[in-house]
Design a protein around this motif. Structure first.
Motif, PDB file in Angstrom:
ATOM      1  N   ALA A 170      86.693 -24.930  87.100  1.00  0.00           N
ATOM      2  CA  ALA A 170      85.678 -24.801  88.153  1.00  0.00           C
ATOM      3  C   ALA A 170      86.061 -25.542  89.425  1.00  0.00           C
ATOM      4  CB  ALA A 170      84.331 -25.298  87.640  1.00  0.00           C
ATOM      5  N   GLN A 171      87.261 -26.089  89.485  1.00  0.00           N
ATOM      6  CA  GLN A 171      87.788 -26.801  90.660  1.00  0.00           C
ATOM      7  C   GLN A 171      86.814 -27.881  91.150  1.00  0.00           C
ATOM      8  OE1 GLN A 171      88.739 -24.898  94.644  1.00  0.00           O
ATOM      9  NE2 GLN A 171      90.774 -24.770  93.705  1.00  0.00           N
ATOM     10  N   GLY A 172      86.279 -28.637  90.203  1.00  0.00           N
ATOM     11  CA  GLY A 172      85.412 -29.760  90.552  1.00  0.00           C
ATOM     12  C   GLY A 172      83.964 -29.416  90.799  1.00  0.00           C
ATOM     13  N   VAL A 173      83.598 -28.141  90.689  1.00  0.00           N
ATOM     14  CA  VAL A 173      82.210 -27.732  90.920  1.00  0.00           C
ATOM     15  C   VAL A 173      81.401 -27.927  89.640  1.00  0.00           C
ATOM     16  CG1 VAL A 173      80.676 -25.801  91.493  1.00  0.00           C
ATOM     17  CG2 VAL A 173      82.872 -26.071  92.682  1.00  0.00           C
ATOM     18  N   THR A 174      80.205 -28.470  89.786  1.00  0.00           N
ATOM     19  CA  THR A 174      79.280 -28.622  88.659  1.00  0.00           C
ATOM     20  C   THR A 174      77.938 -28.011  89.032  1.00  0.00           C
ATOM     21  OG1 THR A 174      80.336 -30.728  88.084  1.00  0.00           O
ATOM     22  CG2 THR A 174      78.237 -30.242  87.047  1.00  0.00           C
ATOM     23  N   PHE A 175      77.401 -27.206  88.130  1.00  0.00           N
ATOM     24  CA  PHE A 175      76.079 -26.607  88.299  1.00  0.00           C
ATOM     25  C   PHE A 175      75.165 -27.175  87.225  1.00  0.00           C
ATOM     26  CE2 PHE A 175      73.435 -22.590  87.304  1.00  0.00           C
ATOM     27  CZ  PHE A 175      72.400 -22.994  88.135  1.00  0.00           C
ATOM     28  N   VAL A 176      74.058 -27.781  87.647  1.00  0.00           N
ATOM     29  CA  VAL A 176      73.036 -28.246  86.704  1.00  0.00           C
ATOM     30  C   VAL A 176      71.848 -27.283  86.813  1.00  0.00           C
ATOM     31  CG1 VAL A 176      71.496 -30.117  86.021  1.00  0.00           C
ATOM     32  CG2 VAL A 176      73.764 -30.652  86.943  1.00  0.00           C
ATOM     33  N   PRO A 177      71.607 -26.455  85.792  1.00  0.00           N
ATOM     34  CA  PRO A 177      70.547 -25.439  85.880  1.00  0.00           C
ATOM     35  C   PRO A 177      69.163 -25.976  85.529  1.00  0.00           C
ATOM     36  CG  PRO A 177      71.764 -25.146  83.859  1.00  0.00           C
ATOM     37  CD  PRO A 177      72.413 -26.306  84.577  1.00  0.00           C
ATOM     38  N   ALA A 178      68.749 -27.017  86.251  1.00  0.00           N
ATOM     39  CA  ALA A 178      67.417 -27.593  86.028  1.00  0.00           C
ATOM     40  C   ALA A 178      66.391 -26.773  86.812  1.00  0.00           C
ATOM     41  CB  ALA A 178      67.401 -29.054  86.458  1.00  0.00           C
ATOM     42  N   LEU A 179      66.289 -25.500  86.469  1.00  0.00           N
ATOM     43  CA  LEU A 179      65.463 -24.571  87.238  1.00  0.00           C
ATOM     44  C   LEU A 179      63.982 -24.707  86.893  1.00  0.00           C
ATOM     45  CD1 LEU A 179      67.816 -21.484  86.832  1.00  0.00           C
ATOM     46  CD2 LEU A 179      67.841 -23.235  88.627  1.00  0.00           C
ATOM     47  N   ALA A 180      63.690 -25.365  85.765  1.00  0.00           N
ATOM     48  CA  ALA A 180      62.307 -25.668  85.384  1.00  0.00           C
ATOM     49  C   ALA A 180      62.277 -27.076  84.806  1.00  0.00           C
ATOM     50  CB  ALA A 180      61.804 -24.654  84.365  1.00  0.00           C
ATOM     51  N   GLY A 181      62.931 -28.003  85.504  1.00  0.00           N
ATOM     52  CA  GLY A 181      63.093 -29.348  84.990  1.00  0.00           C
ATOM     53  C   GLY A 181      64.183 -29.390  83.933  1.00  0.00           C
ATOM     54  N   LEU A 182      64.347 -30.536  83.314  1.00  0.00           N
ATOM     55  CA  LEU A 182      65.333 -30.708  82.254  1.00  0.00           C
ATOM     56  C   LEU A 182      64.628 -31.016  80.939  1.00  0.00           C
ATOM     57  CD1 LEU A 182      68.082 -32.858  84.024  1.00  0.00           C
ATOM     58  CD2 LEU A 182      68.375 -30.536  83.115  1.00  0.00           C
ATOM     59  N   GLY A 183      65.059 -30.326  79.881  1.00  0.00           N
ATOM     60  CA  GLY A 183      64.536 -30.602  78.553  1.00  0.00           C
ATOM     61  C   GLY A 183      65.360 -31.673  77.871  1.00  0.00           C
TER      62      GLY A 183
END
Length: 482
Positions: free
Chosen positions: A332-345
């Protein structure tokens, strides 16, 4: 011997006719829709849920006839249905597991200091996910609820109870221990609904179903309720995640199952009733003739749904197209996606967290975003896996995967690399249906053979690279929560 397994999920209801050798003789599916009437709210029509079950049963009967020895039910959990016992009509829409309408009330109860007691009795930290707060909300906001409660006509239960009520024509009002343990009103030590817990939330045990072992004879079909004849026994009920654990053949501690769906549920058996110190839930896996099996569980709010979300952002057709794009780059060449689209469980439990993309540069391409999305799904699973190991105090042997996204070999290899353990992905899509069918057959003295259609993935990532990837993910999670 033939079992009709009903797998009632959030997006669809399925029915499989399974024989004692594990052969699928017939299958049917009917879609369901979820409404989002206000920010944070998510609900379904209880009438539509029941109608979808009638539809799939009729389709199976059309395909293979009505000769069925037993019915088994696996169901979406934490969804609350409220109805009038005299009319069998719902009194409101059913807030589903994703619904956050009780977030403020949950936060208030935590501030008031109730969380330790609730956790000690249920294994569950106070959270809008669970039906306890939803039951209180119905009693406060639905005009008919209090009046029906006073008259002894109010019924509240999870989806299994609602389906049982309708299948039996109102003759049976019960739930199983696995579903009951997810309500936050059920004392998992005494195996009873607790008036003390109900008072904390503002609910009432008088309108709740009778809790029974998962392999009980819950009732028999009523004439005219469905396309089936009267008198067929309903011989197993389990929450869908519990049924999946059973379907994978996990009967002792050491392995984990992960369901890759809209969200994800990870579950591992524990030797005794266990409370988590690392952001997980203690729960009942099932109760059968061998006794009550306990488990630790971690629920991820947005899991495989993250791929559909990113595909839409990038203008791609679907998650499969996103996966193909992700595999065109080596990382991902250093890219990070955090999918906290409805908060984090689990294990973070942060409703205020929001999704972020971190680490982008001028060199970032859509392919890097695509790869970061699949890495995010695997990282979230790894977070819960690590928390389970911390709670148990010893390494886990591996992970058994199911759900739609478990068929993605690219994702499964990423998963094995990030947990540094083997991943075994079932090629049987309806693993929960097989689990609950196996429970029903066991109650009838028959053992369903294990599912052999499994693809295995071994970790290939070196230790230094894995640690670096996990450290980068931790930093991104911290950003998402600030």
């Amino acid at each position: 011997m033939r079992v009709l397994a009903i797998d009632q999920g959030t997006t669809n209801t399925k029915a499989l006719l399974i024989d004692a050798s594990g052969n699928v003789l017939a299958r049917a599916s009917a879609p369901l829709t979820t409404s989002y009437p206000h920010p944070g709210w998510a609900e379904q029509s209880a009438g539509d849920i029941w109608a979808s079950v009638q539809t799939v049963i009729a389709a199976v009967v059309t395909q293979n006839g009505p000769e069925i020895d037993a019915i088994a039910i696996a169901n979406q959990r934490e969804t609350l249905v409220a109805w009038d016992s005299e009319t069998s009509q719902p009194i409101c829409t059913a807030p589903i597991w994703q619904c956050r309408r009780t977030a403020e009330a949950s936060a208030r109860l935590i501030v008031e200091g109730h969380d330790p007691f609730v956790v000690s009795r249920t294994g569950l930290g106070i959270n809008p996910l669970f039906p306890a707060g939803k039951a209180a909300w119905v009693l406060e906001h639905v005009p008919a609820a209090r009046e029906l409660l006073a008259q002894g006509r109010l019924r509240m239960g999870t989806v299994d109870s609602w389906l049982l009520w309708n299948l039996t024509g109102g003759a049976a009002f019960a739930t199983d221990h696995s579903n009951a343990s997810r309500t936050q009103l059920f004392d998992t030590e005494t195996l009873t609904f607790s008036p003390d817990l109900a008072r904390i939330f503002g609910a009432d045990v008088a309108c709740l179903p009778t809790p029974l072992p998962s392999d009980s004879l819950f009732g028999t079909t009523a004439p005219g309720a469905t396309a089936l004849p009267a008198g067929i026994p309903i011989h197993a009920m389990m929450g869908d995640s519990h049924a999946a654990l059973y379907g994978h053949g996990i009967r002792k501690p050491g392995a984990v199952k992960a369901t890759y769906g809209t969200g994800s549920s990870l579950m591992t058996l524990t030797p005794t009733r266990t409370a988590s110190g690392h952001g997980l839930s203690g729960t009942i896996a099932w109760t059968d003739r061998h006794g009550t099996a306990y488990a630790l569980e971690g629920n991820i709010t947005v899991s495989a749904q993250a791929a559909a979300f990113m595909a839409r952002l990038l203008g791609l057709k679907d998650a499969a197209a996103l996966s193909a794009l992700a595999q065109t780059v080596p990382d991902a060449q250093g890219v990070t996606f955090v999918p906290a689209l409805a908060g984090l469980g689990a294990p973070h439990w942060n409703d205020a967290a929001r999704g972020i993309l971190a680490g982008m540069t001028h060199a970032t391409t859509p392919a890097h975003l695509a790869r970061a999305t699949f890495e995010a799904i695997a990282h979230q699973i790894a977070d819960v896996f690590d928390a389970m190991q911390a709670d148990i105090g010893q390494p886990l042997s591996g992970l058994s995967a199911d759900g739609g996204a478990s068929g993605n070999t690219f994702l499964m290899q990423l998963q094995a690399d990030l947990i540094d353990r083997p991943v075994h992905a079932s090629r049987v899509e309806e693993i929960g249906a097989f689990g609950t069918a196996g429970m029903a057959l066991s109650a009838l003295g028959v053992t369903l053979p294990p599912i052999l259609e499994v693809a295995s993935f071994r970790p290939t990532l070196d230790q230094a690279s894995r640690i670096a990837a996990r450290d980068q993910w931790v930093r991104a999670i911290q950003q998402a929560m600030t």
